[in-house]
Design a protein around this motif. Structure first.
Motif, short mmCIF file in Angstrom:
data_model
loop_
_atom_site.label_atom_id
_atom_site.label_comp_id
_atom_site.label_asym_id
_atom_site.label_seq_id
_atom_site.Cartn_x
_atom_site.Cartn_y
_atom_site.Cartn_z
N ILE A 78 0.86 -1.19 0.00
CA ILE A 78 0.00 0.00 0.00
C ILE A 78 0.90 1.23 0.00
CG2 ILE A 78 -1.75 1.29 1.29
CD1 ILE A 78 -2.60 -1.40 2.55
N PHE A 79 0.67 2.12 -0.96
CA PHE A 79 1.48 3.34 -1.10
C PHE A 79 0.52 4.53 -1.15
CE2 PHE A 79 4.40 5.84 -4.24
CZ PHE A 79 4.86 6.63 -3.20
N VAL A 80 0.55 5.37 -0.11
CA VAL A 80 -0.39 6.49 -0.02
C VAL A 80 0.33 7.82 -0.21
CG1 VAL A 80 -2.01 5.24 1.44
CG2 VAL A 80 -0.20 6.58 2.51
N GLU A 81 -0.40 8.79 -0.73
CA GLU A 81 0.18 10.09 -1.05
C GLU A 81 0.52 10.90 0.19
OE1 GLU A 81 -0.93 13.93 -3.89
OE2 GLU A 81 -2.53 12.79 -2.93
N ASP A 82 -0.25 10.73 1.25
CA ASP A 82 -0.02 11.47 2.48
C ASP A 82 0.24 10.48 3.61
OD1 ASP A 82 0.14 13.51 4.36
OD2 ASP A 82 -1.62 14.56 3.64
N THR A 83 -0.23 10.77 4.79
CA THR A 83 -0.07 9.88 5.94
C THR A 83 -1.44 9.44 6.43
OG1 THR A 83 1.92 11.11 6.58
CG2 THR A 83 0.92 9.68 8.25
N ILE A 84 -1.61 8.16 6.66
CA ILE A 84 -2.89 7.65 7.15
C ILE A 84 -3.08 8.12 8.59
CG2 ILE A 84 -4.27 5.60 7.63
CD1 ILE A 84 -2.75 4.15 5.44
N PRO A 85 -4.19 8.79 8.90
CA PRO A 85 -4.43 9.28 10.26
C PRO A 85 -4.52 8.14 11.28
CG PRO A 85 -5.90 10.34 8.69
CD PRO A 85 -5.25 9.21 7.96
N GLN A 86 -4.20 8.47 12.52
CA GLN A 86 -4.21 7.49 13.61
C GLN A 86 -5.58 6.83 13.77
OE1 GLN A 86 -1.37 6.76 15.61
NE2 GLN A 86 -0.35 7.94 14.02
N ALA A 87 -6.64 7.59 13.49
CA ALA A 87 -8.00 7.07 13.69
C ALA A 87 -8.30 5.87 12.79
CB ALA A 87 -9.01 8.18 13.43
N TYR A 91 -8.84 -0.48 11.40
CA TYR A 91 -9.00 -1.44 10.31
C TYR A 91 -7.74 -1.61 9.46
CZ TYR A 91 -13.95 -1.23 11.47
OH TYR A 91 -15.15 -1.30 12.13
N ILE A 92 -6.84 -0.64 9.49
CA ILE A 92 -5.53 -0.81 8.86
C ILE A 92 -4.53 -0.83 10.01
CG2 ILE A 92 -3.83 0.17 7.27
CD1 ILE A 92 -6.04 1.38 5.68
N ARG A 93 -4.02 -2.00 10.33
CA ARG A 93 -3.34 -2.24 11.60
C ARG A 93 -1.85 -1.89 11.54
NH1 ARG A 93 -7.14 -2.89 15.34
NH2 ARG A 93 -6.02 -4.52 16.49
N PHE A 94 -1.56 -0.60 11.70
CA PHE A 94 -0.16 -0.17 11.76
C PHE A 94 0.10 0.48 13.12
CE2 PHE A 94 -2.67 3.25 10.04
CZ PHE A 94 -2.09 4.44 10.46
N PHE A 95 1.00 -0.14 13.87
CA PHE A 95 1.28 0.28 15.24
C PHE A 95 2.79 0.37 15.46
CE2 PHE A 95 -2.73 -2.12 15.31
CZ PHE A 95 -3.58 -1.17 15.85
N ASP A 96 3.18 0.77 16.66
CA ASP A 96 4.61 0.84 16.98
C ASP A 96 5.27 -0.52 16.86
OD1 ASP A 96 4.40 3.53 17.45
OD2 ASP A 96 4.31 3.36 19.65
N VAL A 97 4.52 -1.58 17.16
CA VAL A 97 5.09 -2.92 17.18
C VAL A 97 5.45 -3.42 15.78
CG1 VAL A 97 2.90 -4.19 16.99
CG2 VAL A 97 4.83 -5.20 18.23
N ASN A 98 4.83 -2.85 14.73
CA ASN A 98 5.20 -3.28 13.37
C ASN A 98 5.77 -2.15 12.52
OD1 ASN A 98 2.57 -2.15 13.28
ND2 ASN A 98 1.98 -3.39 11.52
N LYS A 99 6.34 -1.15 13.20
CA LYS A 99 7.13 -0.15 12.49
C LYS A 99 8.41 -0.81 11.97
CE LYS A 99 5.97 4.32 14.60
NZ LYS A 99 6.51 5.42 15.45
N THR A 100 8.98 -0.23 10.93
CA THR A 100 10.20 -0.81 10.36
C THR A 100 11.44 -0.31 11.11
OG1 THR A 100 10.15 0.96 8.70
CG2 THR A 100 9.30 -1.22 8.04
N THR A 101 11.45 -0.57 12.42
CA THR A 101 12.63 -0.25 13.23
C THR A 101 13.53 -1.48 13.30
OG1 THR A 101 11.57 -0.97 15.28
CG2 THR A 101 11.26 1.34 14.64
N LYS A 102 14.78 -1.26 13.64
CA LYS A 102 15.72 -2.38 13.74
C LYS A 102 15.26 -3.39 14.78
CE LYS A 102 20.61 -3.49 14.38
NZ LYS A 102 21.98 -2.95 14.61
#
Length: 353
Positions: A78-87, A91-102
């Protein structure tokens, strides 16, 4: 229309739109190569015949074989033009636990990380980005690329922000959302009974150029594409399926599907003649591999929505008629090989021949 056209944007956001589209053009090339060209090479290197998509499978409402091919690369991006709001995390499950950190990548064991891990490789302007992306593509669920808002000076910088992103919006709600938009229901998908609700869900899949009631990544992609229509900016969803042997692309321009297609010698000569080029030029810039006396090419079909799949002009409620087609073949193109700059897609008519 859920997204703003270029003429409706500020000068700053016009620049961002241009940058997004430029990056998307580059991403298109990489995604197509990985989904189709490299999948073909997987089969060839393992001495397995490639399961080409039959032309009849590209017609609207066509039935697709349900065999899975493990050698075919599968992924969801998924490639979005802006940033998906926290709200929208419900339904789109992006959290700190699955950020692309080392730390997260080490914990998930999805990436070969060394002591000299480059934290900048997740940015699209990094020279190592596509290597980073390629390593993460096999991960379950989706990868999310969005605008970086952490630094004011780099407000138009994009990065792969999250991996293992689940799309948890129920299909029934996605179908309900589409049916309301098209004025087939006023509120609830079950307001006209279970049979009508079932027809609505079947039409949801048809709207996204998919066979009805499938599962897996393609369903997640169609649901994500529908959900992202709630946001006032453009987005692109790529899904490669090992069952359909195809790459689907959902964006503000509609739905397209890319496959590998075999052309006979006669068809190659016809395409070359219609585009005023020698056959050898067609082979050099468009042909992926020889196939007997013919060749293998990258083929894209772009679907258009028919009147029943567009909002009615009078805005009145209407009834679904299951027998009416919701999509039609709009364009057919042979695509130049990934990385070819000088040659454009060639218009062809192959599905109905």
């Amino acid at each position: 229309m859920y997204w703003r056209t270029r003429e409706e944007l500020s000068l700053e956001n016009r620049l961002r739109r241009s940058y997004y589209e430029l990056l998307r053009d580059e991403l298109d090339q990489f995604i197509m190569a990985h989904a189709l060209k490299e999948s073909y090479e997987n089969f060839k290197n393992n001495n397995v015949a490639y399961p080409f998509v039959e032309r009849k499978e590209l017609k609207p409402r066509a039935r697709i074989p349900k065999d899975e091919f493990s050698l075919h690369n599968s992924f969801l991006v998924i490639f979005v033009e802006d940033t998906i709001p926290q709200a929208y995390k419900k339904y789109i499950r992006f959290f700190d636990v699955n950020k692309t950190t080392k730390t997260n990548l080490l914990r998930s064991k999805t990436l070969s990380l060394g002591p000299d891990f480059d934290r900048s490789q997740k940015f699209l302007d990094s020279v190592h980005f596509y290597h980073f992306l390629k390593e993460l593509l096999p991960v379950d669920y989706a990868l999310l690329i969005q605008r970086d808002t952490s630094h004011a000076k780099t407000k138009h910088r994009y990065y792969l922000s999250h991996f293992h992103v689940r799309i948890d919006w129920p299909i029934s709600e996605a179908a309900e959302d589409l049916a309301r938009y098209l004025r087939y229901i006023s509120k609830d998908v079950y307001e006209k009974g279970e049979k009508y609700a079932e027809d609505v869900q079947k039409k949801f899949f048809e709207y996204h150029a998919l066979p009805d009631m499938i599962g897996g990544r393609r369903t997640a992609a169609s649901v994500a594409a529908q959900y992202l229509r709630r946001l006032p900016f453009i987005s692109t969803v790529y899904v490669s399926s090992s069952e359909s042997r195809s790459l689907y692309r959902y964006c503000e321009q509609g739905v397209s599907r890319m496959v590998l297609m075999r052309l006979t010698t006669g068809e190659m000569e016809q395409v070359a003649d219609r585009n005023n080029m020698p056959v050898r030029e067609l082979k050099r810039f468009y042909m992926l591999d020889q196939n007997g006396r013919g060749g293998i090419f990258l083929f894209r079909v772009t679907y258009g929505h028919t009147a029943p799949a567009m909002p009615p002009e009078d805005g009145k409620l209407r009834e679904i008629k299951p027998e009416l087609f919701w999509i039609t073949v709009k364009y057919q193109h042979l695509l130049p090989l990934p990385g070819i700059w000088e040659h454009p897609p060639l218009r062809v008519n192959l599905i109905y021949t």
